[in-house]
Design a protein around this motif. Structure first.
Motif, PDB file in Angstrom:
ATOM      1  N   ILE A 135       0.829  -1.210   0.000  1.00  0.00           N
ATOM      2  CA  ILE A 135       0.000   0.000   0.000  1.00  0.00           C
ATOM      3  C   ILE A 135       0.862   1.259   0.000  1.00  0.00           C
ATOM      4  CG2 ILE A 135      -1.732   1.311   1.274  1.00  0.00           C
ATOM      5  CD1 ILE A 135      -2.839  -1.321   2.316  1.00  0.00           C
ATOM      6  N   PHE A 136       1.802   1.338   0.928  1.00  0.00           N
ATOM      7  CA  PHE A 136       2.513   2.598   1.151  1.00  0.00           C
ATOM      8  C   PHE A 136       3.804   2.717   0.331  1.00  0.00           C
ATOM      9  CE2 PHE A 136       0.201   1.644   5.118  1.00  0.00           C
ATOM     10  CZ  PHE A 136      -0.647   2.744   5.122  1.00  0.00           C
ATOM     11  N   ASP A 137       4.432   1.574  -0.035  1.00  0.00           N
ATOM     12  CA  ASP A 137       5.676   1.640  -0.796  1.00  0.00           C
ATOM     13  C   ASP A 137       5.498   1.227  -2.247  1.00  0.00           C
ATOM     14  OD1 ASP A 137       6.798   2.380   1.550  1.00  0.00           O
ATOM     15  OD2 ASP A 137       7.618   0.403   2.037  1.00  0.00           O
ATOM     16  N   GLY A 138       4.293   0.778  -2.623  1.00  0.00           N
ATOM     17  CA  GLY A 138       4.071   0.362  -4.010  1.00  0.00           C
ATOM     18  C   GLY A 138       4.832  -0.903  -4.359  1.00  0.00           C
ATOM     19  N   TRP A 139       5.095  -1.749  -3.370  1.00  0.00           N
ATOM     20  CA  TRP A 139       5.889  -2.960  -3.626  1.00  0.00           C
ATOM     21  C   TRP A 139       5.060  -4.001  -4.373  1.00  0.00           C
ATOM     22  CZ3 TRP A 139       4.845  -7.813  -1.295  1.00  0.00           C
ATOM     23  CH2 TRP A 139       5.769  -8.790  -1.593  1.00  0.00           C
ATOM     24  N   ARG A 140       5.655  -4.542  -5.425  1.00  0.00           N
ATOM     25  CA  ARG A 140       5.087  -5.676  -6.166  1.00  0.00           C
ATOM     26  C   ARG A 140       6.229  -6.652  -6.448  1.00  0.00           C
ATOM     27  NH1 ARG A 140       1.720  -2.751  -4.770  1.00  0.00           N
ATOM     28  NH2 ARG A 140      -0.105  -1.934  -5.887  1.00  0.00           N
TER      29      ARG A 140
END
Length: 627
Positions: free
Chosen positions: A617-622
């Motif tokens: 959510i907050f770091d855009g990690w995928r």
């Protein structure tokens, strides 16, 4: 059942099994209805064969993960993901081996004061050393009040209850004398940093716990948890401040599991909390010699060295209801410059058909004995070959004749293909024996008239047959003897009746009227279609925007229910994604959301899974599954 014959039918707990059997024991775990056990995350899956090798009693230190002194400084140094991973385990308690050889220094407790005004504050923080100010007085060893010189460095030795009134007393020492302070005494002192290095086992007899410390330079190869993500979380946690709470002796069972994919062995530490819960089936071995031979073949090097359980770094959950999966240094080594943190060491794994899984009620049949060979006589063999040659020649002869007949028929059909069959005319012959029959047969005509008509008809038929025979060689002229032509091509003559029948076209079929209820094509296009919303899987093009770089939390809050489910499923949170889909949770639902709620029903997420949700959510990690 073939597979169940390898294990006993009776299901026992490990505790019940240990009351009747001696270690080592080969068992298989049982499948339960609520079987959610999985490798590496503290569970044992059903139908897993385990060698329960030995029982050990080891000393562990109970620690608590504390927060950093300044998150901004650590974030600039190691990045936000490092701080986020550490903060996920802040407040969690674990057991670590007390004989781990890593060194540490005592540290100041994060968020506390370094200057104290009362002894109650000192007893609450329990620093290693304090420096007293001027005018400090305390009870000496002789029982009299003594004045302590200013800036004296006192070591906190122990706290105990006064045998007279039960009040809490604190014993300190300057190296030569001991001084005793009461909990209610006022004191002017400050914390003094201890620069000495220690090991955990040196504090086993220390009575001034809890203590705050920090490890120095923990090597990544020292962490031996099986799961790479938990291994990374352990390494991140021990690089920050840790609170030492107590030491405890824990009895464990060391087990080994064959990893057929990597052709090596995994180590499982089973705490006492699982001895009465985990049900197993003992392997059917008829004697101690057979069991020893099986262990020698299947678990050859397992158990030669269990010293790593005391000297390496790993953590166990304090609830004692979860197993701990480890990598033995004998079977795994640290991988450098590879996609995996560890890689297996080549072993004599001893693959065999015992690892194959048989279906239910499968029986293994032995091959029948071979039939004895019969000696053939020369005369019988000669007669056999003679009869076979005769049959073979007869077959070829019949086959050749059938081919010739088929070829002739095929030629005839091909020649007349596309043409209607022509039927030759055959003249009517009149035989008159007497005058009466002549008159009745000719309708009142005389004999001369009849003969003339017959001759004319014969002439016309011969002319037509001549022209017909020239056009079609397969139709013979009238008067030709069948014996003069091939009997197979001969056809009989029939009277020509086609000229007497008038051609009449077939009637047109009645027009079928369309039912009044059927709609036209234009009406179908103009009628509005009722659309029903359906939740379907996203295609690659539809989900492409979910995996772009530099995604912000506002982008996440705009996701639909299907995008949320697709995104969580891609990040390894399939069960969580299913719950979000069932409850129709979109991205806006997670705005200003308290993530501690994810530990409750219906989510039941672990601390590490909550970490993954926050990073998404907050770091855009995928995760990048493919390069």
């Amino acid at each position: 059942m073939a597979n169940d014959l390898e294990f006993e039918d009776k299901k026992l707990t490990i505790y019940e099994l240990l009351n009747t059997k001696k270690l080592p024991i080969i068992v298989r775990t049982c499948e339960e209805e609520d079987d959610c056990y999985d490798y590496c995350h503290g569970r044992i899956s059903g139908k897993t064969e385990i060698l329960l090798q030995k029982k050990l009693k080891l000393k562990y230190a109970l620690i608590k993960v504390l927060k950093y002194y300044d998150n901004d400084v650590i974030q600039k140094k190691n990045g936000p993901e490092y701080v986020l991973e550490h903060d996920t385990y802040v407040g969690e308690k674990f057991y670590i081996p007390a004989k781990y050889p890593g060194t540490f220094r005592f540290a100041h407790r994060p968020g506390s004061w370094r200057r104290y005004a009362t002894m109650s504050q000192v007893l609450e923080e329990l620093p290693r050393y304090i420096s007293v100010g001027e005018g400090t007085e305390a009870t000496g060893s002789s029982g009299k009040i003594e004045r302590i010189p200013a800036r004296s460095k006192l070591e906190l030795l122990r706290k105990f209850n006064d045998p007279n009134d039960g009040s809490i007393l604190l014993e300190c020492s300057d190296g030569n004398k001991s001084f005793y302070f009461s909990k209610n005494d006022r004191i002017n002192c400050t914390e003094v940093e201890d620069t000495k290095k220690y090991h955990l086992f040196e504090l086993v007899r220390n009575k001034m716990l809890p203590k705050v410390f920090m490890f120095e330079n923990v090597a990544s190869k020292d962490c031996i948890l099986m799961d790479n993500e938990l291994n990374s979380a352990l390494l991140t946690s021990v690089e920050g401040p840790i609170e030492l709470l107590e030491f405890k002796d824990i009895e464990i069972i060391v087990g080994w599991v064959r990893d057929k994919e990597s052709k090596t062995y995994k180590t499982v530490v089973i705490p006492p909390g699982l001895w009465t819960e985990l049900k197993v089936q003992e392997k059917s071995l008829h004697s101690e010699g057979e069991k020893t031979l099986y262990i020698e073949n299947k678990y050859k090097r397992c158990g030669e060295n269990t010293h790593f359980l005391e000297t390496c770094l790993y953590w166990m959950y304090p609830d004692k209801g979860q197993a701990t999966w480890l990598r033995s240094p004998d079977f795994y080594k640290r991988a450098h410059g590879n996609t995996h943190m560890f890689e297996p060491i080549a072993q004599d794994f001893q693959d065999s058909t015992d690892d194959e899984v048989f279906t239910d009620y499968e029986e293994i049949f032995e091959p029948p004995p071979p039939l004895p060979e019969r000696k053939s006589h020369s005369s019988e063999s000669h007669e056999h070959h003679k009869r076979a040659n005769e049959k073979r020649s007869l077959f070829h002869k019949v086959h050749k004749e059938l081919l010739m007949i088929a070829k002739q028929v095929h030629t005839k059909v091909a020649k007349n293909e596309g043409k209607p069959p022509k039927i030759p005319k055959r003249p009517h012959r009149h035989h008159v024996t007497d005058d009466k029959s002549k008159e009745s047969g000719n309708g009142g005509l005389t004999s001369d008239t009849t003969d003339k008509a017959v001759s004319e008809i014969s002439h016309e038929n011969s002319t037509s047959r001549t022209s017909t025979n020239s056009a079609d060689s397969d139709i013979y002229q009238y008067g030709t003897s069948p014996e003069s032509a091939n009997s197979e091509d001969y056809e009989y003559d029939y009277p020509d009746i086609a000229s007497t029948v008038q051609h009449r076209p077939l009637p047109k079929p009645p027009e079928t009227q369309k039912p009044e209820t059927e709609l036209s094509t234009a009406q179908k296009h103009t009628m509005p279609t009722k659309t029903v919303p359906k939740y379907v899987s996203l295609t690659m093009n539809e989900a492409k925007h979910l995996f772009q770089e530099n995604l912000s939390e506002e982008d996440f809050f705009q996701y639909t229910v299907m995008e949320i489910e697709h995104c969580f499923k891609h990040c390894g949170l399939a069960n969580f994604a299913k719950i979000c889909l069932e409850n129709r949770l979109d991205g806006c639902f997670f705005k200003n959301f308290d993530f501690e709620e994810l530990k409750n029903e219906p989510f039941r997420l672990t601390s590490f899974q909550i970490l993954k949700v926050k990073k998404m959510i907050f770091d855009g990690w995928r995760p990048k599954v493919y390069t």
